[in-house]
Design an enzyme around this catalytic site. Structure first.
Site, PDB file in Angstrom:
ATOM      1  N   GLY A  32       0.804  -1.209   0.140  1.00  0.00           N
ATOM      2  CA  GLY A  32      -0.113   0.202   0.148  1.00  0.00           C
ATOM      3  C   GLY A  32       0.785   1.096   0.049  1.00  0.00           C
ATOM      4  N   SER A  77       5.087  -5.224  -3.349  1.00  0.00           N
ATOM      5  CA  SER A  77       4.685  -3.988  -3.461  1.00  0.00           C
ATOM      6  C   SER A  77       5.476  -2.962  -2.288  1.00  0.00           C
ATOM      7  CB  SER A  77       3.287  -3.690  -3.275  1.00  0.00           C
ATOM      8  OG  SER A  77       3.116  -2.496  -3.998  1.00  0.00           O
ATOM      9  N   TYR A  78       4.573  -2.174  -1.601  1.00  0.00           N
ATOM     10  CA  TYR A  78       5.193  -1.401  -0.395  1.00  0.00           C
ATOM     11  C   TYR A  78       5.653  -2.345   0.601  1.00  0.00           C
ATOM     12  CZ  TYR A  78       6.197   2.685   2.267  1.00  0.00           C
ATOM     13  OH  TYR A  78       6.755   3.646   3.118  1.00  0.00           O
ATOM     14  N   ASP A 124       4.336  -6.703 -14.710  1.00  0.00           N
ATOM     15  CA  ASP A 124       3.956  -5.781 -13.899  1.00  0.00           C
ATOM     16  C   ASP A 124       4.616  -4.340 -14.437  1.00  0.00           C
ATOM     17  OD1 ASP A 124       3.223  -3.774 -11.830  1.00  0.00           O
ATOM     18  OD2 ASP A 124       4.869  -4.588 -10.463  1.00  0.00           O
ATOM     19  N   HIS A 154       1.790  -7.788 -10.785  1.00  0.00           N
ATOM     20  CA  HIS A 154       2.275  -6.986  -9.730  1.00  0.00           C
ATOM     21  C   HIS A 154       1.975  -8.161  -8.583  1.00  0.00           C
ATOM     22  CE1 HIS A 154       3.470  -3.450  -7.324  1.00  0.00           C
ATOM     23  NE2 HIS A 154       2.371  -3.881  -6.601  1.00  0.00           N
TER      24      HIS A 154
END
Length: 523
Positions: A161, A257-258, A440, A492
């Site tokens: 996120g 991701s984050y 991605d 992703h």
């Protein structure tokens, strides 16, 4: 020629920016600078995905990554390696521990509504208090392995996120034992779930994400990298009191991701606390996928990926190469125009999997049972419907909640790079893999390669293909301290699009071997 800060430069890239606005970029006036700042603020307040134009209005974990990067009014300083040591020295970890008697049995799930016949593993969910004074509690879902769970390692999964759910994404759309049918009411099995090879723990973090919450509402205004790592550590030592047989089990942290920030910082926190305090977590390694770990190299990697995958023109790429210096505080107007054009040229595609179909109908349907071999791009909608059903929340032992995949935060600390922590971990005798779905464009394979290359690590095993079943699953190169793996055909959310290849990859990671160099029978 007028120049702009990184925030202004990216926030100008908004769908529908007028030609008048673009012309104004050439005017070196305070009025125009204020106009651009207002445009950036307006766009960010609307929760627009400013780097990509998605057909769906719901913010995803990659959208939240966009928002975080764009929200930085000034460049944050790079991460330092002192904060966790200072905290560990000040606070004895036993202060975090609260009694756990009877909690495990209370968390055991009898059955999830709509689950398929023949569930052959134990699973649990509930809350763990991480700050009794504030009333801060984090929600987890835990799926033991159906086969020899007592002998298998423990794996923690974190979505990114910041502010997105590891339950809605990881557990029910990616690597968990179930996926949600298009009716939003029933489940089907994921035969390539990671609990086939490990006991897998999903954590909704920080407080405010999904079912996790705090009784102190100001906690929601103070979330950041450091506090998230501290709470995740407090969660772990308390969870291990609730499930004490896992205290000595090999432990791995994974995420995407984050979580490229979350996972290394939690690993670092564990190692420091193992050194200074009595509690010890048997951390053996981390694996991060399509992970945002360095602003400069990751941003450059996006535009190079667009060009190398035929998503923008030679002329636009040449302008970006010539005029864009992603290390600079200031960006020329030519660079602004070129990067904006690059994103327009790619058209209306899924930026998180450039070859995937878009969700065309988000309504719930009484259709056939879903297939793990054919990921449904509308799965977010099915997950939100399912996890908001009162009977589902009751079965999960969750407090009645208006559940959503992601929550907005005014993120308080996010270093521009965590490469110093990556370097520290690579020298700490733990396994460290960075993997990348090669379809991605949001955190593309080029970004990961550029980030790793800044470490200038010697190569121990040269680049080669690897296999999942009878097909090439991707490519791998082993550096000293870091292994880099690509997953062919994955976006992703790697396990969503290529579940079998993802399982082959994580099995290899957990058992300390590179993915197979030749065809094999698989799972």
């Amino acid at each position: 020629m007028h120049s702009f800060s990184y925030l202004e430069y990216v926030c100008i890239i908004v769908k529908g920016s007028s030609s008048e606005t673009i012309k104004d970029l050439q005017k070196p006036s305070d009025q125009v600078r204020n106009k651009m700042k207002k445009l950036a603020l307006y766009a960010c307040l609307l929760n627009l995905s400013l780097l990509v134009f998605l057909p769906n209005s719901n913010a995803s974990q990659a959208d939240k990554l966009d928002e975080l990067i764009l929200s930085r009014s000034t460049q944050n300083p790079p991460v330092t390696l002192s904060w966790a040591e200072e905290d560990a020295l000040k606070t004895h970890s036993s202060a975090y521990v609260v009694p756990q008697e009877g909690m495990r049995q209370a968390d055991k799930i009898v059955a999830l509504p709509g689950q398929p016949y023949g569930v052959n593993f134990d699973h649990y969910s509930g809350y763990v208090t991480v700050d009794p004074q504030a009333g801060r509690e984090l929600f987890y879902y835990f799926a033991e392995s159906p086969y020899d769970s007592y002998a298998k390692p423990l794996v923690l999964w974190l979505n990114g996120g910041p502010g997105c759910s590891s339950l809605g994404y990881g557990a029910f759309e990616e690597l968990g034992p179930f996926r949600i049918n298009s009716d939003g009411k029933t489940l089907y099995r994921n035969k390539y779930a990671w609990n086939e090879v490990a006991n897998v723990l999903f954590l909704e973090s920080p407080a405010g994400v999904g079912f996790s919450y705090s009784n102190t509402t100001s906690d929601y205004n103070s979330a950041g990298d450091k506090s998230t790592a501290k709470d995740a550590y407090a969660f772990l030592i308390n969870w291990l009191e609730r499930f004490p047989e896992y205290k000595t089990r090999d432990f791995y942290i994974t995420g995407e991701s984050y979580a490229g920030h979350y996972v290394p910082q939690l690993a670092y926190t564990i190692l420091v606390n193992n050194k200074f305090n009595q509690q010890s977590i048997n951390l053996k390694g981390i694996a991060i996928g399509n992970a945002w770990i360095d602003d400069v190299t990751s941003t450059k990697g996006i535009y190079d990926y667009l060009w190398t995958h035929a998503l923008n023109s030679d002329q636009t790429h040449e302008l970006i190469e010539k005029y864009c210096d992603f290390t600079s505080e200031n960006v020329s107007a030519i660079c602004v125009n070129a990067t904006r054009k690059a994103l327009i040229e790619k058209g209306n595609i899924d930026f998180y999997n450039i070859y995937a179909p878009l969700c065309q109908d988000s309504s719930l349907k009484n259709g056939p049972i879903g297939s793990v071999y054919d990921f449904d791009p509308c799965s977010d909608y099915y997950g939100e419907a399912y996890l908001n059903r009162p009977e589902v929340q009751l079965a999960l032992h969750a407090k009645p909640t208006n559940w959503s995949h992601c929550r907005g935060f005014d993120w308080k600390d996010s270093p521009t790079t965590i490469l110093p922590i990556i370097k520290y971990l690579s020298e700490s005798n733990i396994r460290l893999w960075i993997y990348s779905g090669d379809s991605d464009a949001r955190v593309p394979v080029t970004s990961s390669r550029y980030s790793i290359n800044t470490l200038k690590l010697p190569i121990q095993v040269p680049w080669r293909s690897w296999y999942s079943g009878n097909e090439v699953g991707g490519y791998v190169v082993k550096y000293k301290g870091v292994t880099f793996v690509t997953i062919r055909g994955a976006g992703h959310l790697v396990p969503s699009w290529q579940p079998e290849r993802a399982l082959t990859m994580i099995f290899s990671f957990l058992y300390g071997r590179l993915p197979p160099a030749s065809p094999w029978k698989g799972f």
